[in-house]
Design a protein around this motif. Structure first.
Motif, PDB file in Angstrom:
ATOM      1  N   ALA A   1       0.860  -1.243  -0.069  1.00 49.33           N
ATOM      2  CA  ALA A   1      -0.027  -0.024  -0.027  1.00 49.33           C
ATOM      3  C   ALA A   1       0.857   1.245  -0.071  1.00 49.33           C
ATOM      4  N   VAL A   2       1.940   1.223   0.677  1.00 48.15           N
ATOM      5  CA  VAL A   2       2.979   2.278   0.787  1.00 48.15           C
ATOM      6  C   VAL A   2       3.534   2.332  -0.622  1.00 48.15           C
ATOM      7  N   LEU A   3       3.903   1.602  -1.151  1.00 44.80           N
ATOM      8  CA  LEU A   3       4.403   1.721  -2.652  1.00 44.80           C
ATOM      9  C   LEU A   3       3.202   1.940  -3.561  1.00 44.80           C
ATOM     10  N   ARG A   4       2.166   1.704  -3.461  1.00 44.84           N
ATOM     11  CA  ARG A   4       0.768   1.986  -4.238  1.00 44.84           C
ATOM     12  C   ARG A   4       0.680   3.758  -4.255  1.00 44.84           C
ATOM     13  N   LEU A   5       1.154   4.133  -2.965  1.00 51.29           N
ATOM     14  CA  LEU A   5       0.944   5.588  -2.853  1.00 51.29           C
ATOM     15  C   LEU A   5       2.074   6.261  -3.082  1.00 51.29           C
ATOM     16  N   ALA A   6       3.061   5.721  -3.941  1.00 53.52           N
ATOM     17  CA  ALA A   6       4.403   6.349  -3.976  1.00 53.52           C
ATOM     18  C   ALA A   6       4.384   7.184  -5.101  1.00 53.52           C
ATOM     19  N   GLU A   7       5.014   8.307  -5.387  1.00 57.54           N
ATOM     20  CA  GLU A   7       4.649   8.972  -6.504  1.00 57.54           C
ATOM     21  C   GLU A   7       5.664   8.655  -7.781  1.00 57.54           C
ATOM     22  N   ILE A   8       5.710   7.342  -7.860  1.00 58.79           N
ATOM     23  CA  ILE A   8       6.449   6.843  -9.070  1.00 58.79           C
ATOM     24  C   ILE A   8       5.525   6.065  -9.657  1.00 58.79           C
ATOM     25  N   PRO A   9       5.097   6.368 -10.986  1.00 61.19           N
ATOM     26  CA  PRO A   9       3.970   5.676 -11.583  1.00 61.19           C
ATOM     27  C   PRO A   9       4.135   4.148 -11.943  1.00 61.19           C
ATOM     28  N   VAL A  10       5.375   3.947 -12.191  1.00 53.32           N
ATOM     29  CA  VAL A  10       5.603   2.310 -12.723  1.00 53.32           C
ATOM     30  C   VAL A  10       5.424   1.574 -11.160  1.00 53.32           C
ATOM     31  N   VAL A  11       6.157   2.016 -10.157  1.00 54.77           N
ATOM     32  CA  VAL A  11       6.003   1.312  -8.880  1.00 54.77           C
ATOM     33  C   VAL A  11       4.420   1.123  -8.546  1.00 54.77           C
ATOM     34  N   SER A  12       3.952   2.338  -8.412  1.00 55.05           N
ATOM     35  CA  SER A  12       2.497   2.360  -8.191  1.00 55.05           C
ATOM     36  C   SER A  12       1.661   1.295  -8.911  1.00 55.05           C
ATOM     37  N   ALA A  13       1.679   1.507  -9.991  1.00 58.10           N
ATOM     38  CA  ALA A  13       1.056   0.234 -10.912  1.00 58.10           C
ATOM     39  C   ALA A  13       1.443  -1.214 -10.438  1.00 58.10           C
ATOM     40  N   VAL A  14       2.626  -1.514 -10.464  1.00 63.24           N
ATOM     41  CA  VAL A  14       2.718  -2.794  -9.931  1.00 63.24           C
ATOM     42  C   VAL A  14       2.430  -3.010  -8.511  1.00 63.24           C
ATOM     43  N   ALA A  15       2.594  -1.967  -7.696  1.00 66.78           N
ATOM     44  CA  ALA A  15       1.982  -2.306  -6.479  1.00 66.78           C
ATOM     45  C   ALA A  15       0.630  -2.670  -6.332  1.00 66.78           C
ATOM     46  N   LEU A  16      -0.231  -1.894  -7.215  1.00 65.84           N
ATOM     47  CA  LEU A  16      -1.596  -2.151  -7.226  1.00 65.84           C
ATOM     48  C   LEU A  16      -2.121  -3.401  -7.777  1.00 65.84           C
ATOM     49  N   GLY A  17      -1.236  -3.887  -8.747  1.00 67.38           N
ATOM     50  CA  GLY A  17      -1.542  -5.373  -9.376  1.00 67.38           C
ATOM     51  C   GLY A  17      -1.162  -6.366  -8.317  1.00 67.38           C
ATOM     52  N   LEU A  18      -0.051  -6.228  -7.519  1.00 69.57           N
ATOM     53  CA  LEU A  18       0.343  -7.163  -6.790  1.00 69.57           C
ATOM     54  C   LEU A  18      -0.616  -7.179  -5.492  1.00 69.57           C
ATOM     55  N   LEU A  19      -1.224  -6.010  -5.160  1.00 69.50           N
ATOM     56  CA  LEU A  19      -2.314  -6.018  -4.153  1.00 69.50           C
ATOM     57  C   LEU A  19      -3.495  -6.657  -4.488  1.00 69.50           C
ATOM     58  N   GLY A  20      -3.819  -6.635  -5.585  1.00 70.61           N
ATOM     59  CA  GLY A  20      -4.946  -7.240  -6.343  1.00 70.61           C
ATOM     60  C   GLY A  20      -4.967  -8.638  -6.128  1.00 70.61           C
ATOM     61  N   LEU A  21      -3.660  -9.170  -6.774  1.00 69.79           N
ATOM     62  CA  LEU A  21      -3.443 -10.599  -6.844  1.00 69.79           C
ATOM     63  C   LEU A  21      -3.465 -11.067  -5.320  1.00 69.79           C
ATOM     64  N   PHE A  22      -2.813 -10.288  -4.452  1.00 66.19           N
ATOM     65  CA  PHE A  22      -2.853 -10.951  -2.956  1.00 66.19           C
ATOM     66  C   PHE A  22      -4.110 -11.256  -2.444  1.00 66.19           C
ATOM     67  N   TRP A  23      -5.007 -10.025  -2.487  1.00 64.27           N
ATOM     68  CA  TRP A  23      -6.301 -10.161  -2.080  1.00 64.27           C
ATOM     69  C   TRP A  23      -7.237 -11.086  -2.651  1.00 64.27           C
ATOM     70  N   VAL A  24      -7.261 -11.142  -4.007  1.00 68.54           N
ATOM     71  CA  VAL A  24      -7.805 -12.331  -4.723  1.00 68.54           C
ATOM     72  C   VAL A  24      -7.416 -13.863  -4.357  1.00 68.54           C
ATOM     73  N   GLY A  25      -6.115 -14.023  -4.151  1.00 64.86           N
ATOM     74  CA  GLY A  25      -5.682 -15.196  -3.651  1.00 64.86           C
ATOM     75  C   GLY A  25      -5.875 -15.564  -2.430  1.00 64.86           C
ATOM     76  N   LEU A  26      -5.984 -14.776  -1.595  1.00 61.92           N
ATOM     77  CA  LEU A  26      -6.442 -15.081  -0.034  1.00 61.92           C
ATOM     78  C   LEU A  26      -7.827 -15.178  -0.032  1.00 61.92           C
ATOM     79  N   ALA A  27      -8.555 -14.487  -0.705  1.00 58.36           N
ATOM     80  CA  ALA A  27     -10.178 -14.695  -0.793  1.00 58.36           C
ATOM     81  C   ALA A  27     -10.708 -15.878  -1.289  1.00 58.36           C
TER      82      ALA A  27
END
Length: 231
Positions: free
Chosen positions: A21-47
């Motif tokens: 989430a911290v990386l998602r809120l970073a002011e670096i577009p590529v890092v933020s996009a990758v972090a968002l994708g990983l958060l989504g995968l992590f969430w769906v996998g746990l669900a």
């Protein structure tokens, strides 16, 4: 293994999702996009994990605790607590990101995020605290959860049936049931084998002479006899 180290698992989930989430809120577009994708995968996998955990083997025995028979929380409940934690952190990060970008964040969205964050500790408590879960006692069956409890005395004539998600109770004397808090229905979850749990409940309903030994090692030996000596 995961049931035994459930605190470490939940702390790991929280640490990983907060870091992403911290990386998602970073002011670096590529890092933020990758972090968002990983958060989504992590969430769906746990669900999805609790559905897979339904087929996991569970012990055909109980634990003796404070004069009662109980068990560790079911694996599915632990995975659900992890998924709930990941969801709470992810939605909070997305709300913060939306507000920072000047997008409209309505009161309903904020309320949902706040409620999720407040409910997360209850999810953790439900799988970490030994005072929650199913307890077979000499006087009856108690199912205590963070938001409510259900007590069924043996005199109520409980009949148990294993289901995909836990144990379903049918009661001959519903007027004897005691419910507190938010506790709808009579379905219960257990970390012990569901068929074994239902059999034990039906045994104690039918055999009052077995009830005084509930919560003792002798009573446990009545349910789970020792294997014969190979000699």
């Amino acid at each position: 293994m995961l049931v035994r180290h459930r605190l470490a698992f939940l702390v790991g989930v929280l640490t990983a999702t907060v870091a992403l989430a911290v990386l998602r809120l970073a002011e670096i577009p590529v890092v933020s996009a990758v972090a968002l994708g990983l958060l989504g995968l992590f969430w769906v996998g746990l669900a999805l994990a609790p559905l897979i955990a339904l087929n996991a083997r569970q012990p055909q025995t109980f634990q003796v605790h404070a004069g009662a028979f109980t068990s560790a929380p079911p694996l599915g409940a632990i995975m659900s607590a992890g998924a709930f934690t990941a969801m709470s952190v992810t939605l909070a990060a997305e709300s913060i990101d939306a507000a920072r970008r000047g997008w409209h964040v309505d009161a309903v969205q904020v309320t949902v995020v706040v409620l999720l964050i407040l409910l997360a500790p209850l999810q953790w408590g439900g799988v970490l605290r030994s005072s929650y879960g199913l307890f077979l006692r000499p006087d009856g069956l108690l199912d205590r959860q963070p938001l409510g409890s259900l007590f069924v005395p043996w005199e109520a004539g409980a009949a148990a049936e294993p289901t995909t998600y836990g144990v379903k109770l049918r009661v001959g004397r519903p007027d004897l049931i005691v419910k507190r808090g938010l506790r709808p229905g009579t379905a219960i979850r257990t970390g012990a084998d569901r068929g074994f749990t239902a059999w034990a409940v039906n045994l104690y309903t039918a055999r009052p002479d077995f009830r005084p030994a509930i919560g003792t090692l002798e009573g446990l030996r009545q349910l789970v006899p020792s294997p014969p000596d190979p000699a």
